[in-house]
Enzyme design. Structure first.
Site, PDB file in Angstrom:
ATOM      1  N   ASN A 178     -89.354  74.166  23.968  1.00  0.00           N
ATOM      2  CA  ASN A 178     -90.006  72.947  24.427  1.00  0.00           C
ATOM      3  C   ASN A 178     -89.279  71.691  23.969  1.00  0.00           C
ATOM      4  OD1 ASN A 178     -91.759  70.973  25.277  1.00  0.00           O
ATOM      5  ND2 ASN A 178     -93.606  72.034  24.634  1.00  0.00           N
ATOM      6  N   ASP A 179     -89.588  71.230  22.761  1.00  0.00           N
ATOM      7  CA  ASP A 179     -89.044  69.947  22.296  1.00  0.00           C
ATOM      8  C   ASP A 179     -87.525  69.869  22.376  1.00  0.00           C
ATOM      9  OD1 ASP A 179     -91.526  68.926  21.756  1.00  0.00           O
ATOM     10  OD2 ASP A 179     -91.553  69.690  19.701  1.00  0.00           O
ATOM     11  N   VAL A 180     -86.846  71.009  22.139  1.00  0.00           N
ATOM     12  CA  VAL A 180     -85.381  70.988  22.104  1.00  0.00           C
ATOM     13  C   VAL A 180     -84.775  70.783  23.485  1.00  0.00           C
ATOM     14  CG1 VAL A 180     -85.261  72.408  20.042  1.00  0.00           C
ATOM     15  CG2 VAL A 180     -85.202  73.508  22.283  1.00  0.00           C
TER      16      VAL A 180
END
Lengths: 472, 113
Positions: free
Chosen positions: A396-398
């Site tokens: 997700n965030d990456v």
């Protein structure tokens, strides 16, 4: 220096060379296994030389040797059995457990050495300072690593555990450990004081790791690895053993580098992680989709199968969600199906994917993915420009392009340039935000399709679908 | 006494620097096996357990020797075995049917893994 001690020293030097060469060989997957065996050879040399020297000069009661043999048989047996049986998803716990016992052994050695000395005349600081440092670092490493292993194993809740007054208690415990440590050094030495140092340090290790979220585990395990290395080096100072000083320093350096790299890759400072309480840990996926779903295009497994079957370059982006649903075998099966039909498949692996640094690579290797298909962040990003389909599974965030802009929770974080791919498919359970708590802008891009499902099931469905299009 | 301490300190600092230099060249692909391998290396603490065994002559000494030996051997044996297990799994591609490969790659039934 007696000639005997000199010869032992030469053997220690040889062992140190083996350790360094062994670590050096770990820079490529091709030579890494040999590197580990070279390092094991160094270990045999160091331990063998120590054993011969100790037996020759020993004037101890046979009970000492019996205690040693009993410990080696039980501990060695446990270590071998556990290492052979451990599942690859559980490697972080095992590494953490080995950190714990290494630190514990170092603390025990310092304590035993202290007890065996004639302390009535007082100790010189050259002895007492390393003893105190060893007991402090070793004990923190012991209890902290056990708590970290418990969190990773799920025995202790992964969420940050906090209670009122925790900060104050922390400070008090640190002051007690340092105060008793200073007293051990400055006052006529007594073992009850050193015991206070030990107990306060064990308590501090527990208090330090409890408030840290499960998602920060990679950083904590790396940091405790560095601690254990330093504790072993201090134990080397205590008993004047150069092999331990060198090996401990090497491990201390390794742990420090990994800690800094992991913290950077997570866009956090080591300090904020250690202060704890910020992370949501394992609970990140729990919150139902509350973020904007307006511009999101939903796709089916069949759509994805069709896209993949007609792609030329595919990049798979595995994340924590993939490891959590144990879908590494399913993803490898899909990749193999595609490669067998002439489609170029690569994996883009972010440094913090998985539960410890580089964990995802081990999980994929276990599923028979060749390491030549695994791209690190720097290699992967140019590859996205020519990629037809990027398949994001559980990351997700990456992948959030917002990281390139200042002013949000992921700003400045090193990301995978998934949005550069012609087409993006994200397999995810819901729209819930990741660890950073902000919506992922990748999900609402026009070229992105969302497949809402469990990673394992979705990958199985996609594989079935691809088979329809490619086998005939 | 201080001479020994000084040479030990020098060894410590130089080893740290060598460690930084060697470790920073290791790719993130291998970070888990590397950490596990470094873990095995700090199993050298077993040498310390041997040293205190040789000096033990009180009940407390025996108990601490046992604890140190138990912990250190779990560390050293387990560390090397599990690292080797991981590294054995890292294999290069077995003749990858890449885009440059000719068409029959698509016809060949997949080799079973």
């Amino acid at each position: 220096m007696t000639p005997f001690a000199f010869i032992v020293g030469v053997f220690y030097l040889a062992a140190a060379v083996f350790f360094v060469v062994g670590l050096h060989q770990m820079r490529t997957p091709r030579t890494a296994r040999r590197g580990n065996l070279i390092s094991a050879g160094g270990m045999i040399i160091a331990v063998g030389a120590t054993l011969v020297y100790a037996i020759a000069l020993s004037n101890s009661h046979p009970l000492g040797w019996i205690a040693l043999a009993a410990g080696v048989i039980l501990g060695g047996g446990f270590g071998i059995v556990r290492s052979r049986s451990v599942k690859m998803t559980d490697i972080p716990q095992l590494v953490s457990l080995f950190n714990a016992v290494g630190g514990g052994a170092a603390a025990a050695i310092a304590f035993a050495d202290f007890l065996s000395r004639d302390v009535s005349a007082g100790l010189t600081p050259t002895t007492s300072v390393p003893v105190v440092l060893d007991v402090i670092i070793g004990s923190v490493s012991l209890s902290g690593s056990l708590i970290a292993a418990g969190k990773l194993q799920g025995v202790i809740p992964g969420q940050p555990i906090q209670f009122p007054g925790a900060r104050v208690l922390n400070v008090v415990v640190v002051l007690i450990a340092l105060g008793a440590g200073a007293a051990t050094i400055l006052l006529p030495a007594s073992w009850p004081l050193l015991l206070v140092v030990l107990i306060a340090s064990v308590l501090f290790g527990v208090l330090m790791v409890l408030p840290i979220g499960g998602a920060d585990a990679p950083v904590v395990v790396s940091l405790l690895n560095a601690f254990t290395g330093l504790a072993v080096a201090m134990a080397g100072f205590v008993i004047d053993n150069q092999a331990m000083i060198i090996a401990g320093a090497l491990v201390g350096a390794a742990g420090t580098i990994l800690t800094l790299q992991m913290a950077k890759a997570m866009n956090r400072s080591v300090l904020t992680i250690m202060l704890g309480g910020f992370g949501t840990g394992d609970g990140a996926e729990v919150t139902p989709g509350t973020s904007t779903t307006a511009n999101v295009r939903e796709v089916t497994a069949d759509d994805v199968g069709l896209q993949l079957a007609y792609a030329r370059h595919v990049i798979i982006v595995p994340g924590y969600g993939l490891a959590a649903s144990q879908a590494q075998h399913e993803v490898a099966e899909l990749a193999k199906l595609l490669t067998d039909h002439g489609i170029d498949v690569k994996y883009a692996i972010h440094p913090v994917a998985g539960r410890m640094p580089g964990h995802m690579n081990v999980l994929l290797a276990e599923a028979n993915v060749p390491y030549t298909q695994m791209l690190q962040l720097e290699e992967a990003n140019p590859a996205f420009d020519t990629c037809d389909v990027a398949l994001v599974v559980g990351a997700n965030d990456v992948t959030n392009p917002a990281a390139r802009r200042p002013g949000n929770a992921v700003s400045g974080m090193p990301i995978l340039d998934v949005d550069h791919a012609k087409s993006v498919v994200v397999v995810k359970r819901s729209m819930s935000p990741g660890y950073a708590g902000i919506p992922n802008e990748l999900f609402s891009l026009p070229q992105t399709g969302m497949l809402f499902d469990d990673a394992k099931k979705a990958l199985g469905d996609i594989t079935l679908s691809v088979k329809q299009y490619v086998t005939t | 006494m201080t001479e020994t301490l000084f040479s030990n300190l020098a060894i410590f600092v130089l080893s740290l620097l060598v460690g930084f230099e060697v470790i920073s060249k290791i790719p993130s692909t291998l970070h888990t096996p590397m950490m596990s391998g470094a873990n095995a290396i700090h199993g050298v603490v077993i040498a310390g357990a041997i040293a205190i065994a040789a000096a033990a002559n009180t009940p407390a000494g025996y108990i601490l020797t046992f604890i140190a030996a138990l912990f250190a051997s779990a560390n050293v044996f387990g560390g090397y075995v599990v690292t080797d297990r991981m590294l054995r799994m890292f294999t290069p591609a077995a003749a990858p049917p890449s885009l440059t490969a000719s068409v029959p790659a698509a016809i060949k039934p997949g080799k079973s893994s």
